[in-house]
Design a protein around this motif. Structure first.
Motif, short mmCIF file in Angstrom:
data_model
loop_
_atom_site.label_atom_id
_atom_site.label_comp_id
_atom_site.label_asym_id
_atom_site.label_seq_id
_atom_site.Cartn_x
_atom_site.Cartn_y
_atom_site.Cartn_z
N ASP A 182 -13.66 0.37 8.95
CA ASP A 182 -13.13 -0.23 7.73
C ASP A 182 -11.81 0.40 7.30
OD1 ASP A 182 -15.21 1.53 5.29
OD2 ASP A 182 -14.11 2.22 7.03
N GLU A 183 -11.27 1.30 8.12
CA GLU A 183 -9.98 1.87 7.82
C GLU A 183 -8.91 0.93 8.36
OE1 GLU A 183 -9.49 6.32 8.06
OE2 GLU A 183 -11.25 6.08 9.32
N SER A 184 -7.80 0.85 7.69
CA SER A 184 -6.72 -0.04 8.13
C SER A 184 -5.43 0.73 8.28
CB SER A 184 -6.51 -1.18 7.13
OG SER A 184 -6.16 -0.67 5.88
N ASP A 185 -4.57 0.20 9.14
CA ASP A 185 -3.26 0.81 9.35
C ASP A 185 -2.25 -0.29 9.55
OD1 ASP A 185 -1.17 2.64 10.07
OD2 ASP A 185 -2.74 4.06 10.56
N SER A 186 -1.12 0.04 10.06
CA SER A 186 -0.01 -0.91 10.03
C SER A 186 -0.08 -2.02 11.03
CB SER A 186 1.30 -0.17 10.22
OG SER A 186 1.34 0.39 11.51
N GLU A 187 -0.65 -1.78 12.19
CA GLU A 187 -0.65 -2.91 13.13
C GLU A 187 -2.06 -3.20 13.61
OE1 GLU A 187 1.68 -5.16 16.46
OE2 GLU A 187 2.38 -3.18 16.06
N ARG A 238 0.83 -1.21 0.00
CA ARG A 238 0.00 0.00 0.00
C ARG A 238 0.86 1.26 0.00
NH1 ARG A 238 -3.29 -3.15 3.57
NH2 ARG A 238 -2.39 -2.11 5.39
N LEU A 239 2.01 1.21 0.68
CA LEU A 239 2.92 2.36 0.67
C LEU A 239 3.43 2.62 -0.73
CD1 LEU A 239 4.97 1.69 3.93
CD2 LEU A 239 3.58 3.72 3.49
N LEU A 240 3.78 1.57 -1.44
CA LEU A 240 4.28 1.71 -2.81
C LEU A 240 3.20 2.23 -3.75
CD1 LEU A 240 6.45 -1.55 -3.06
CD2 LEU A 240 7.25 0.81 -2.80
N LYS A 241 1.95 1.85 -3.48
CA LYS A 241 0.83 2.29 -4.31
C LYS A 241 0.29 3.65 -3.89
CE LYS A 241 -0.84 -2.37 -5.43
NZ LYS A 241 -1.99 -3.32 -5.27
N GLY A 242 0.71 4.12 -2.72
CA GLY A 242 0.22 5.40 -2.20
C GLY A 242 -1.16 5.32 -1.59
N THR A 243 -1.57 4.12 -1.17
CA THR A 243 -2.92 3.95 -0.61
C THR A 243 -2.90 3.64 0.90
OG1 THR A 243 -2.90 1.59 -1.22
CG2 THR A 243 -3.84 3.14 -2.81
N GLU A 244 -1.74 3.66 1.50
CA GLU A 244 -1.64 3.36 2.93
C GLU A 244 -2.31 4.46 3.75
OE1 GLU A 244 -1.33 1.04 4.77
OE2 GLU A 244 0.39 1.02 6.12
N ARG A 245 -3.05 4.07 4.80
CA ARG A 245 -3.72 5.03 5.66
C ARG A 245 -2.72 5.71 6.59
NH1 ARG A 245 -9.19 6.07 4.38
NH2 ARG A 245 -10.09 4.13 3.60
N LYS A 246 -2.90 6.99 6.80
CA LYS A 246 -2.05 7.72 7.73
C LYS A 246 -2.65 7.71 9.13
CE LYS A 246 0.18 10.86 4.46
NZ LYS A 246 0.57 12.26 4.18
N PHE A 247 -1.77 7.69 10.10
CA PHE A 247 -2.20 7.69 11.50
C PHE A 247 -2.73 9.07 11.88
CE2 PHE A 247 -1.51 8.43 16.00
CZ PHE A 247 -1.96 7.26 16.58
N ARG A 248 -3.79 9.08 12.68
CA ARG A 248 -4.26 10.35 13.25
C ARG A 248 -4.73 10.12 14.67
NH1 ARG A 248 -9.95 11.19 12.73
NH2 ARG A 248 -11.01 9.69 11.38
#
Length: 221
Positions: free
Chosen positions: A216-221, A197-207
């Motif tokens: 339905d949002e996903s993150d790294s852990e 997802r990082l390579l595709k630019g679709t990874e969710r950012k932490f807030r």
């Protein structure tokens, strides 16, 4: 032959005990017994701190942190003590205990081998190994997380630094360096979807938030 067998026995015992401790997953236990839910049914489906925080908010996050930090600390202490008493090698025991705990956290026998990604456990392990390894790993993690707000990016880069730092800290010891590389490889493997997802630019950012956000949002852990 007797000495070798005793070493194998202690190594096996350390890995087994630490694995069983690692299977005690803070996110799963807290969501099941306190919230009466299963964190793995929400968000990324991962049983780690970030998905728990994203799903349920900050109210019970400290319990998860204490559980996962506590089991890693205990695993490292048990491994270090066993190896120190039998073979005089505290560091190797700590590393074996941490490795077993990471395997239990990632692939828990209690929960169908569906666990977390090992960042919080790994973060404790590096401090138990050496403050210099921890300083490099944690600095990279915090720097990249704060600059990009990608928990996964900071996690992967911070973890990847572990074997390189250990190589110099442990005076080029091949066994300790190899075990650190194995821990890092396991963590990176568990983050393979995040890397895509990082390579595709679709990874969710932490807030930051207190209350739960969209499940339905996903993150790294």
């Amino acid at each position: 032959m007797t000495i070798k067998l005793s070493i194998y026995f202690v190594v096996g015992l350390t890995l087994l005990v630490s694995y069983l401790l690692g299977c005690f997953n803070g996110s799963v236990v807290t969501s099941h017994f306190i919230i009466r839910d299963d964190v793995r049914k929400h968000g990324s489906g991962n049983a780690g701190l970030t998905n728990f925080y994203r799903t349920y908010g900050a109210k019970y996050a400290l319990i998860v942190i204490l559980c996962d930090m506590g089991k890693t600390l205990l695993s490292c202490l048990i491994g270090g003590y066993l190896m120190l008493c039998t073979n005089g090698c505290w560091t190797l025991g700590v590393l074996l205990g941490g490795l077993g705990c990471e395997l239990g956290h990632m692939f828990p026998a209690y929960y169908g081998l569906k666990g977390g990604k090992g960042i919080l456990s790994g973060g404790v392990l590096v401090w138990m190994l050496d403050w210099r390894i921890a300083l490099v790993s944690w600095s990279l993690f915090l720097l990249l997380w704060l600059l990009t707000r990608y928990v996964s990016l900071g996690s992967v880069v911070g973890t990847a630094s572990m074997p390189f730092t250990a190589f110099f800290v442990f005076d080029h010891d091949p066994l300790l360096t190899a075990l650190c590389a194995l821990v890092a490889a396991l963590v990176i493997y568990c983050h393979r979807e995040n890397i895509r997802r990082l390579l595709k630019g679709t990874e969710r950012k932490f807030r930051w938030h207190v209350n739960p956000i969209s499940p339905d949002e996903s993150d790294s852990e």
